[in-house]
Motif scaffolding. Structure first.
Motif, short mmCIF file in Angstrom:
data_model
loop_
_atom_site.label_atom_id
_atom_site.label_comp_id
_atom_site.label_asym_id
_atom_site.label_seq_id
_atom_site.Cartn_x
_atom_site.Cartn_y
_atom_site.Cartn_z
N GLY A 76 0.82 -1.20 0.00
CA GLY A 76 0.00 0.00 0.00
C GLY A 76 0.85 1.24 0.00
N VAL A 77 0.23 2.37 0.28
CA VAL A 77 0.92 3.66 0.32
C VAL A 77 1.21 4.03 1.77
N THR A 79 1.27 6.25 4.66
CA THR A 79 0.51 7.47 4.97
C THR A 79 0.93 8.14 6.28
N VAL A 97 -0.10 2.40 6.85
CA VAL A 97 -0.10 2.12 5.41
C VAL A 97 -1.55 2.12 4.95
N ASP A 98 -1.83 2.88 3.89
CA ASP A 98 -3.22 3.06 3.43
C ASP A 98 -4.11 3.56 4.58
N ASN A 99 -3.50 4.38 5.44
CA ASN A 99 -4.21 4.99 6.58
C ASN A 99 -4.66 3.96 7.62
#
Length: 350
Positions: A76-77, A79, A97-99
């Motif tokens: 994921g991204v 965050t 990750v991915d909030n």
């Protein structure tokens, strides 16, 4: 008047103080060990009885313990990331990750599966329950089974943390560590793409230790539980305890040397509170004598090439040379027999 008489036929003898590395020059003569009584008003020190201990010094490095690199366990991204130098405590957020946040719990077994109803027993479940108990959500005795009480405690924690109340903790949502962690170098950036195994940031424990090496010939001094002296930057002296002793290893460098690595914990952690990393001096006890009589090394005379002595000052100021037998040299003093505690001996003027 103060003096150290030089007689005809005097010879110079150099004595190496064991464990101190200090060379001490003393002067003697070929007389019978006695001198005519005469008044003395120079420098003297008392003969004392007590414990005498020598030590071997080696260099060490002060650092934070338990260094490790935290990796992403999901794709994921990135965050959210922690701040370098900050400390994350039990139940605190490490990153996201991915909030979806990852929280710190206590334990030595790494998280390796989802936590949920119906899962097999295991020590990781006990760690989870112990952490939830310390956070005030689990009221039973921790065990290896994910029970209804565990489910209830997870839900209570999720609600308190502002998370979806599912009663399930998927792999990667918690990270176990033995205690609080200190954030080191952050390698990732917010917005980076993460994947399992990608390095995010470094952590250590909040406790400091000292790494040091003993020479192979000194390996008998490396004993777990042994007390050592520590000299910190700024001349601060404190004590430590040998916590672990490694196996012989070759020290890197141009001159190959086999050493014994040891790890020392600080008896007073507050002594190094202002330091992150630093070079320190470690003093490891190498010999000890209890209830022995000792004099300053500078009090020694060489009465003959093979006989040491000291110059004793009587209560009236008269002096006489007394033969002594030397023992352990340590801390600027030397163990002797031939004189008694309480007597005073002539020493060089400072």
């Amino acid at each position: 008047m103060g003096r150290r008489p030089l007689l005809v036929g005097a010879v110079a003898v150099v004595v190496l103080a064991a464990g101190t590395g200090a060379g001490i020059a003393v002067v003697g003569s070929r007389d019978d060990g006695e001198s005519a009584a005469q008044t003395f008003d120079g420098a003297t020190e008392e003969v004392v009885k007590g414990n005498l201990e020598s030590s071997t010094s080696t260099s060490g490095k002060l650092r934070f313990a338990d260094a490790r690199t935290i990796q992403s366990s999901r794709s994921g991204v990135v965050t959210e990331l922690p701040t370098p130098g900050s400390v994350v405590k039990l139940g605190g957020k490490l990153h996201a990750v991915d909030n979806v946040p990852v929280f710190l719990l206590r334990g030595t077994v790494p998280a390796w599966r989802d936590f949920q109803s119906g899962m097999d027993r295991g020590p990781d479940v006990r760690q989870l329950e112990e952490s939830l108990r310390d956070l005030g959500h689990f009221t039973q005795t921790p065990d290896d089974q994910f029970s209804w009480y565990t489910l209830d405690a997870v839900q209570r924690w999720q609600k308190a943390a502002g998370l979806p109340v599912t009663g399930r903790l998927p792999l990667g949502s918690v990270l176990f560590a033995a205690g609080d962690v200190r954030i080191g170098t952050v390698k990732a950036k917010v917005g980076d793409l993460a994947a399992p195994g990608v390095e995010l940031f470094a952590t250590t424990a909040t406790t400091r230790i000292v790494d040091a090496d003993l020479k192979l010939a000194q390996q008998k001094l490396g004993v777990v539980g042994a007390k050592v002296g520590l000299l910190l930057p700024g001349g601060v002296r404190t004590a430590g305890t040998i916590a672990s002793v490694g196996t012989p290893a070759e020290k890197p460098g141009e001159q190959k040397e086999t050493v014994i690595p040891v790890v020392v914990t600080l008896d007073d952690p507050a002594a190094a509170e202002s330091l992150q990393e630093a070079s320190v001096t470690v003093s490891v006890p190498s010999a000890r004598r209890e209830n022995v009589v000792s004099v300053p090394v500078g009090a020694l005379l060489a009465l003959t090439p093979g006989q040491f002595g000291v110059e004793v000052v009587d209560a009236g100021g008269a002096t006489r040379k007394v033969p002594v037998t030397t023992g352990l040299f340590a801390g600027g003093r030397v163990e002797v027999t031939g004189v008694e505690a309480g007597q005073r001996v002539v020493v060089p003027k400072r």
